[in-house]
Design a protein around this motif. Structure first.
Motif, PDB file in Angstrom:
ATOM      1  N   LEU A 142       0.935  -1.147  -0.137  1.00 14.70           N
ATOM      2  CA  LEU A 142      -0.014  -0.034   0.031  1.00 14.70           C
ATOM      3  C   LEU A 142       0.793   1.303   0.075  1.00 14.70           C
ATOM      4  N   SER A 143       1.776   1.374   0.959  1.00  9.85           N
ATOM      5  CA  SER A 143       2.662   2.498   1.084  1.00  9.85           C
ATOM      6  C   SER A 143       3.715   2.496  -0.054  1.00  9.85           C
ATOM      7  N   GLU A 144       4.024   1.401  -0.557  1.00  5.44           N
ATOM      8  CA  GLU A 144       4.985   1.351  -1.404  1.00  5.44           C
ATOM      9  C   GLU A 144       4.477   1.390  -3.118  1.00  5.44           C
ATOM     10  N   SER A 145       3.393   1.782  -3.108  1.00  6.20           N
ATOM     11  CA  SER A 145       2.833   1.916  -4.631  1.00  6.20           C
ATOM     12  C   SER A 145       2.485   3.266  -5.021  1.00  6.20           C
ATOM     13  N   GLU A 146       2.684   3.748  -6.167  1.00  2.00           N
ATOM     14  CA  GLU A 146       2.464   4.951  -6.549  1.00  2.00           C
ATOM     15  C   GLU A 146       1.001   5.166  -6.644  1.00  2.00           C
ATOM     16  N   PHE A 147       0.882   6.559  -6.504  1.00  3.13           N
ATOM     17  CA  PHE A 147      -0.937   7.111  -6.535  1.00  3.13           C
ATOM     18  C   PHE A 147      -0.866   8.276  -7.414  1.00  3.13           C
ATOM     19  N   VAL A 148      -1.986   8.497  -7.973  1.00  7.31           N
ATOM     20  CA  VAL A 148      -2.393   9.478  -8.940  1.00  7.31           C
ATOM     21  C   VAL A 148      -3.602  10.449  -8.223  1.00  7.31           C
ATOM     22  N   THR A 149      -3.355  11.669  -7.940  1.00  7.64           N
ATOM     23  CA  THR A 149      -4.424  12.597  -7.358  1.00  7.64           C
ATOM     24  C   THR A 149      -4.697  13.512  -8.357  1.00  7.64           C
ATOM     25  N   SER A 150      -6.211  13.768  -8.565  1.00  4.31           N
ATOM     26  CA  SER A 150      -6.760  14.823  -9.488  1.00  4.31           C
ATOM     27  C   SER A 150      -7.760  15.492  -8.827  1.00  4.31           C
ATOM     28  N   HIS A 151      -8.355  16.655  -9.243  1.00  5.81           N
ATOM     29  CA  HIS A 151      -9.381  17.379  -8.691  1.00  5.81           C
ATOM     30  C   HIS A 151      -9.945  18.369  -9.371  1.00  5.81           C
ATOM     31  N   THR A 152     -11.187  18.509  -9.087  1.00  9.08           N
ATOM     32  CA  THR A 152     -12.266  19.654  -9.842  1.00  9.08           C
ATOM     33  C   THR A 152     -12.526  20.569  -8.527  1.00  9.08           C
ATOM     34  N   ASP A 153     -13.324  21.555  -8.834  1.00  9.78           N
ATOM     35  CA  ASP A 153     -13.673  22.642  -7.889  1.00  9.78           C
ATOM     36  C   ASP A 153     -14.491  21.708  -6.733  1.00  9.78           C
ATOM     37  N   THR A 154     -15.033  20.624  -6.919  1.00  7.91           N
ATOM     38  CA  THR A 154     -15.690  20.065  -5.716  1.00  7.91           C
ATOM     39  C   THR A 154     -15.425  18.579  -5.784  1.00  7.91           C
ATOM     40  N   THR A 155     -14.612  17.951  -6.438  1.00 10.34           N
ATOM     41  CA  THR A 155     -14.189  16.571  -6.313  1.00 10.34           C
ATOM     42  C   THR A 155     -12.611  16.552  -6.127  1.00 10.34           C
ATOM     43  N   VAL A 156     -12.290  15.495  -5.415  1.00 10.70           N
ATOM     44  CA  VAL A 156     -10.827  14.912  -5.421  1.00 10.70           C
ATOM     45  C   VAL A 156     -10.823  13.587  -5.394  1.00 10.70           C
ATOM     46  N   THR A 157      -9.787  12.989  -6.429  1.00  2.19           N
ATOM     47  CA  THR A 157      -9.825  11.469  -6.803  1.00  2.19           C
ATOM     48  C   THR A 157      -8.321  11.057  -6.672  1.00  2.19           C
ATOM     49  N   VAL A 158      -8.196   9.977  -5.689  1.00  2.00           N
ATOM     50  CA  VAL A 158      -6.985   9.642  -5.458  1.00  2.00           C
ATOM     51  C   VAL A 158      -6.878   7.985  -6.186  1.00  2.00           C
ATOM     52  N   GLU A 159      -6.179   7.691  -6.955  1.00  2.00           N
ATOM     53  CA  GLU A 159      -6.371   6.254  -7.528  1.00  2.00           C
ATOM     54  C   GLU A 159      -4.852   5.633  -7.426  1.00  2.00           C
ATOM     55  N   ARG A 160      -4.792   4.271  -6.881  1.00  2.00           N
ATOM     56  CA  ARG A 160      -3.651   3.529  -6.369  1.00  2.00           C
ATOM     57  C   ARG A 160      -3.914   2.214  -6.918  1.00  2.00           C
ATOM     58  N   TRP A 161      -2.951   1.562  -7.812  1.00  2.00           N
ATOM     59  CA  TRP A 161      -2.883   0.270  -8.235  1.00  2.00           C
ATOM     60  C   TRP A 161      -1.607  -0.547  -7.819  1.00  2.00           C
ATOM     61  N   MET A 162      -2.026  -1.585  -7.339  1.00  2.00           N
ATOM     62  CA  MET A 162      -0.906  -2.569  -6.750  1.00  2.00           C
ATOM     63  C   MET A 162      -0.950  -3.884  -7.781  1.00  2.00           C
ATOM     64  N   HIS A 163       0.114  -3.957  -8.472  1.00  2.00           N
ATOM     65  CA  HIS A 163       0.250  -4.964  -9.408  1.00  2.00           C
ATOM     66  C   HIS A 163       1.104  -6.398  -8.938  1.00  2.00           C
ATOM     67  N   ASP A 164       0.287  -7.335  -9.193  1.00  2.00           N
ATOM     68  CA  ASP A 164       1.038  -8.834  -9.188  1.00  2.00           C
ATOM     69  C   ASP A 164       1.558  -8.832  -7.743  1.00  2.00           C
ATOM     70  N   ILE A 165       0.566  -8.791  -6.839  1.00  2.00           N
ATOM     71  CA  ILE A 165       0.834  -8.930  -5.191  1.00  2.00           C
ATOM     72  C   ILE A 165       0.064 -10.074  -4.708  1.00  2.00           C
ATOM     73  N   GLU A 166       0.277 -10.551  -3.348  1.00  2.00           N
ATOM     74  CA  GLU A 166      -0.374 -11.427  -2.807  1.00  2.00           C
ATOM     75  C   GLU A 166      -1.538 -10.798  -2.310  1.00  2.00           C
ATOM     76  N   ALA A 167      -2.722 -11.314  -2.134  1.00  2.00           N
ATOM     77  CA  ALA A 167      -3.816 -10.756  -1.785  1.00  2.00           C
ATOM     78  C   ALA A 167      -3.953 -10.962  -0.242  1.00  2.00           C
ATOM     79  N   PRO A 168      -4.310  -9.851   0.446  1.00  2.00           N
ATOM     80  CA  PRO A 168      -4.421  -9.834   2.082  1.00  2.00           C
ATOM     81  C   PRO A 168      -5.853 -10.672   2.333  1.00  2.00           C
ATOM     82  N   PRO A 169      -5.930 -11.073   3.533  1.00  2.00           N
ATOM     83  CA  PRO A 169      -6.973 -12.102   3.909  1.00  2.00           C
ATOM     84  C   PRO A 169      -8.281 -11.726   3.626  1.00  2.00           C
ATOM     85  N   PHE A 170      -8.812 -10.239   3.680  1.00  2.00           N
ATOM     86  CA  PHE A 170     -10.118  -9.989   3.272  1.00  2.00           C
ATOM     87  C   PHE A 170     -10.371 -10.340   1.883  1.00  2.00           C
ATOM     88  N   TRP A 171      -9.203  -9.696   1.260  1.00  2.00           N
ATOM     89  CA  TRP A 171      -9.705 -10.051  -0.223  1.00  2.00           C
ATOM     90  C   TRP A 171      -9.454 -11.540  -1.005  1.00  2.00           C
TER      91      TRP A 171
END
Ligand code: FE2
Length: 217
Positions: free
Chosen positions: A31-60
């Motif tokens: 989670l903290s090792e992966s890159e993320f991309v942030t974008s925004h408008t006047d009323t919204t903010v989006t943060v997108e993160r992808w983690m590729h080819d990893i082990e799934a944690p217990p919940f997932w």
């Protein structure tokens, strides 16, 4: 929730906290090792993160096995956080079998959840926090619905304990200097939007624990 509403927004805009607060269910170091991309408008903010080819944690891993019995193997994991002013955050989360095209838009080999969060301030130190979790697989299974509700409820209990402690620490240290890290980019945009909206309503500052205060990690 025994904390100011902006602390809840901060927490949801930076999901790397899962690595530390939810280590037994959805946390993992990627989670903290992966890159993320942030974008925004006047009323919204989006943060997108992808983690590729990893082990799934217990919940997932559990959710993958609910859809694909006996599944084992690596996954691509995503978190797409979308803030909608003034205080709603919808989070598109999930995992798919690694390399099956989820980042390009084909999520058929994965499981997908949507976490809806709406926070209403009550006082400067308390908030009403409404949430729900939707999934898009095995919709006929009440067992999975109950397991997900109980699981997510447990995860959010961990957030509540952490946020209550954070508010208490802020109250106990009113002169403490806060600072922001680069992973706070999403939360900083949220605060900028809220401050602008509050100024437009004739308030001179946001009703935060401290103006401009950020999470310390
Ligand atoms: Fe959390």
């Amino acid at each position: 929730m025994p904390c100011n509403y902006q602390l809840i927004l901060d927490n949801l805009m930076d999901l790397t906290h899962e690595e530390f607060v939810h280590s037994s269910s959805i946390g993992q170091k990627e989670l903290s090792e992966s890159e993320f991309v942030t974008s925004h408008t006047d009323t919204t903010v989006t943060v997108e993160r992808w983690m590729h080819d990893i082990e799934a944690p217990p919940f997932w891993l559990k959710n993958m096995r609910d859809k694909f019995p006996g599944f084992s193997g690596r996954v691509d994991r995503w978190q797409i956080i979308r803030f909608e002013a003034p205080s709603t955050i919808c989070i598109d989360v999930g995992v798919a079998k690694a390399g099956t095209g989820a980042p390009e838009g084909d999520r058929s080999q994965g499981v997908n959840g949507y976490v809806m969060n709406t926070i209403t301030p009550e006082t400067a130190r308390s908030s009403h926090y409404f949430w729900s979790f939707q999934r898009n697989y095995r919709l006929d299974s009440q067992l999975i619905t109950t397991q997900l509700r109980d699981g997510v409820h447990g995860v959010f209990g961990e957030d509540e304990a952490m946020l209550a402690a954070q508010q208490a620490a802020i109250d106990a240290n009113p002169d403490y200097e806060f600072y922001s890290l680069n992973i706070d980019a999403g939360g900083m945009w949220v605060r900028r939007i809220l401050e602008r909206m509050l100024l437009a309503e004739g308030r001179d500052h946001a009703p935060a624990p401290r103006r401009g205060a950020q999470l310390v990690r």
